[in-house]
Design an enzyme around this catalytic site. Structure first.
Site, PDB file in Angstrom:
ATOM      1  N   THR A  56       0.821  -1.210   0.000  1.00 26.55           N
ATOM      2  CA  THR A  56       0.000   0.000   0.000  1.00 26.55           C
ATOM      3  C   THR A  56       0.858   1.264   0.000  1.00 26.55           C
ATOM      4  O   THR A  56       1.901   1.324   0.660  1.00 26.55           O
ATOM      5  CB  THR A  56      -0.920   0.003   1.230  1.00 26.55           C
ATOM      6  OG1 THR A  56      -1.698  -1.194   1.236  1.00 26.55           O
ATOM      7  CG2 THR A  56      -1.844   1.201   1.210  1.00 26.55           C
TER       8      THR A  56
ATOM      9  N   ALA B 262      -2.201   4.835  -3.215  1.00 27.41           N
ATOM     10  CA  ALA B 262      -2.543   3.561  -3.861  1.00 27.41           C
ATOM     11  C   ALA B 262      -2.907   2.523  -2.813  1.00 27.41           C
ATOM     12  O   ALA B 262      -2.035   1.898  -2.213  1.00 27.41           O
ATOM     13  CB  ALA B 262      -1.376   3.060  -4.719  1.00 27.41           C
TER      14      ALA B 262
ATOM     15  N   SER C  90      -6.707   0.445  -2.632  1.00 23.85           N
ATOM     16  CA  SER C  90      -7.466  -0.493  -3.459  1.00 23.85           C
ATOM     17  C   SER C  90      -7.113  -0.361  -4.935  1.00 23.85           C
ATOM     18  O   SER C  90      -7.232  -1.320  -5.703  1.00 23.85           O
ATOM     19  CB  SER C  90      -8.970  -0.248  -3.268  1.00 23.85           C
ATOM     20  OG  SER C  90      -9.340  -0.479  -1.925  1.00 23.85           O
TER      21      SER C  90
ATOM     22  N   ARG D 136     -24.110 -10.931  35.107  1.00 21.70           N
ATOM     23  CA  ARG D 136     -24.561  -9.565  35.386  1.00 21.70           C
ATOM     24  C   ARG D 136     -26.059  -9.555  35.690  1.00 21.70           C
ATOM     25  O   ARG D 136     -26.868 -10.083  34.905  1.00 21.70           O
ATOM     26  CB  ARG D 136     -24.271  -8.677  34.175  1.00 21.70           C
ATOM     27  CG  ARG D 136     -24.794  -7.248  34.264  1.00 21.70           C
ATOM     28  CD  ARG D 136     -24.091  -6.446  35.327  1.00 21.70           C
ATOM     29  NE  ARG D 136     -24.377  -5.016  35.183  1.00 21.70           N
ATOM     30  CZ  ARG D 136     -24.081  -4.110  36.087  1.00 21.70           C
ATOM     31  NH1 ARG D 136     -23.486  -4.464  37.213  1.00 21.70           N
ATOM     32  NH2 ARG D 136     -24.368  -2.830  35.890  1.00 21.70           N
TER      33      ARG D 136
ATOM     34  N   HIS E  51     -22.108  -5.536  27.398  1.00 24.15           N
ATOM     35  CA  HIS E  51     -21.286  -5.262  28.575  1.00 24.15           C
ATOM     36  C   HIS E  51     -21.528  -3.858  29.136  1.00 24.15           C
ATOM     37  O   HIS E  51     -21.056  -3.545  30.235  1.00 24.15           O
ATOM     38  CB  HIS E  51     -19.799  -5.406  28.233  1.00 24.15           C
ATOM     39  CG  HIS E  51     -19.308  -6.816  28.154  1.00 24.15           C
ATOM     40  ND1 HIS E  51     -19.655  -7.675  27.138  1.00 24.15           N
ATOM     41  CD2 HIS E  51     -18.485  -7.522  28.984  1.00 24.15           C
ATOM     42  CE1 HIS E  51     -19.059  -8.845  27.327  1.00 24.15           C
ATOM     43  NE2 HIS E  51     -18.353  -8.782  28.440  1.00 24.15           N
TER      44      HIS E  51
ATOM     45  N   GLU F 247      -6.316  -7.042   3.322  1.00 24.63           N
ATOM     46  CA  GLU F 247      -6.490  -8.123   2.336  1.00 24.63           C
ATOM     47  C   GLU F 247      -7.630  -7.799   1.369  1.00 24.63           C
ATOM     48  O   GLU F 247      -8.378  -8.681   0.926  1.00 24.63           O
ATOM     49  CB  GLU F 247      -6.747  -9.471   3.022  1.00 24.63           C
ATOM     50  CG  GLU F 247      -5.654  -9.914   3.974  1.00 24.63           C
ATOM     51  CD  GLU F 247      -4.489 -10.612   3.306  1.00 24.63           C
ATOM     52  OE1 GLU F 247      -4.488 -10.710   2.071  1.00 24.63           O
ATOM     53  OE2 GLU F 247      -3.581 -11.057   4.031  1.00 24.63           O
TER      54      GLU F 247
END
Length: 387
Positions: A131, A135, A137, A275, A346, A371
């Site tokens: 990358t 540049a 994708s 909880r 949470h 990726e």
């Protein structure tokens, strides 16, 4: 005998035994060390040695190249189970066995295959330098060049998001070796011991959402002279090699996402049971139980896609490009959704670093981007519908 969910995705008894082995390893060797690395903002280099010493590094790399010689499903199991606890070491495993391992064992020279053996016998860390600031994708926008000069190439360019860059023992660099302006002038070079080359400068570790323990290097290549034998495969075929290796790479990212989702579900079900609010466990509230149910459904769907793709490769499929893109995209979107809901379950504690779900959220976001972004992968999937 009643089939379990995992039996339906082509796993054999040996795979179940292997999963138990990796899960036990992850819980006893990796999980206790996470807090130390996260608090220090330090990459867990030592954990790669622990992985390698346990025979859990070069999972799907043939033994002749220093690996364990197992199948793709075993690779997925290892990445998933480690990511369920901590994604950083799983990312090293995924990259070294995927983009690096696949490429060097298939098109590397004998010397480069020796470097591959070193990676897995000496527990080395690898990186890919692709990358650039302009540049990502758009691979056609690459500006880094490698100009032939006798028995050398002179490398010039600026790279960002070189994962593991400044701590890597070997870097694969992608650069233009011609000026045609298309994919056919892109080549790949392997650089062992990159810190030893004049002009190769790691200028900073890019601050990123995953945290200070992650290493994402910005790199300058300023008249770096590389021996011509560092060229991987043929000139002009670097982009082709990357595309081929991404089948493995994207399966690895999908497995990371499945592991993160499983971690979110494990943490959330335990917390929802413990909880209490208004005199009862919060799992008894439909608003929470439906989140858990959706998390479980989406987890199993992403696991099915991921293992199905791995099983196809193990069965001899020539290409799984569309399947790998589907698995990567779906599983990483699921992981991001699961992490968001895990934090919500949470409550304020999920927003705290006292609990792992905020880290899962940061880890999940990255899987949607590297990726190939999920938008690019959707383009791959849509394009293949008409071919």
């Amino acid at each position: 005998m009643e089939l379990t969910m995992h039996d339906t995705i082509g796993l054999e008894p040996r795979h179940h035994d292997f999963r138990e082995r990796v899960r036990s390893f992850s819980e006893t060797e990796i999980e206790p060390a996470i807090e130390k690395y996260e608090e220090r903002g330090e990459f867990p280099t030592e954990l790669i040695d622990v992985l390698g010493d346990a025979g859990l590094y070069g999972i799907n790399v043939p033994e002749e190249f220093g690996g364990e010689g197992l199948d793709t499903r075993s690779f997925v199991i290892a990445v998933e189970e480690i990511s369920r606890v901590y994604k950083l070491p799983a990312g090293v495993l995924s990259l070294s066995c995927g983009l690096i391992g696949h490429t060097l064992q298939n098109v590397g020279t004998e010397r480069q295959k020796e470097w591959l053996r070193d990676i897995f016998t000496e527990n080395q860390i690898t990186a890919v330098s692709l990358t650039e600031p302009q540049a990502g994708s758009d691979a056609n926008a690459l500006e880094t060049t490698a100009e032939r000069d006798g028995d050398e190439y002179i490398l010039n360019g600026h790279k960002v998001w070189t994962t593991h860059g400044e701590i890597a023992d070997l870097i694969l660099v992608v650069a233009r070796t011609d000026d045609t302006g298309n994919h056919n002038d892109v080549s790949m070079f392997a650089i062992p011991d990159p810190q030893e080359y004049d002009g190769l400068k790691f200028i900073r570790n890019i601050p990123c959402m995953e945290g200070d323990a992650a290493v994402e290097s910005e790199v300058i290549y300023d008249d770096v002279r590389l021996p011509a034998e560092f060229l991987v495969g043929e000139e002009g075929k670097g982009f082709q090699y990357i595309m081929q290796a991404l089948d493995i790479g994207r399966i690895g990212v999908a497995a990371q996402a499945v592991g993160i989702t499983q971690g979110c579900l494990d943490a959330s079900t335990e917390y929802a049971d413990e909880r209490e609010q208004f005199g009862q466990p919060i799992r008894d509230f439909q608003g929470v139980s439906f989140k858990l149910a959706d998390m479980k459904m989406n987890l199993e769907a992403s696991r099915l896609l991921t293992y199905q793709t791995a099983a196809r490769l193990d069965g001899g499929a020539d290409s799984v490009t569309q399947e790998a893109s589907m698995a990567k995209t779906f599983a990483t979107d699921v992981a991001m959704d699961a992490a968001t809901e895990a934090v919500q379950i949470h409550g304020s504690r999920g927003y705290s670093t006292d609990y792992p779900v905020e880290r899962y959220m940061r880890e999940a976001k990255g899987t949607q981007i590297y990726e190939g972004t999920n938008e690019v992968n959707r383009t791959v999937i849509a394009r293949d519908l008409y071919e």
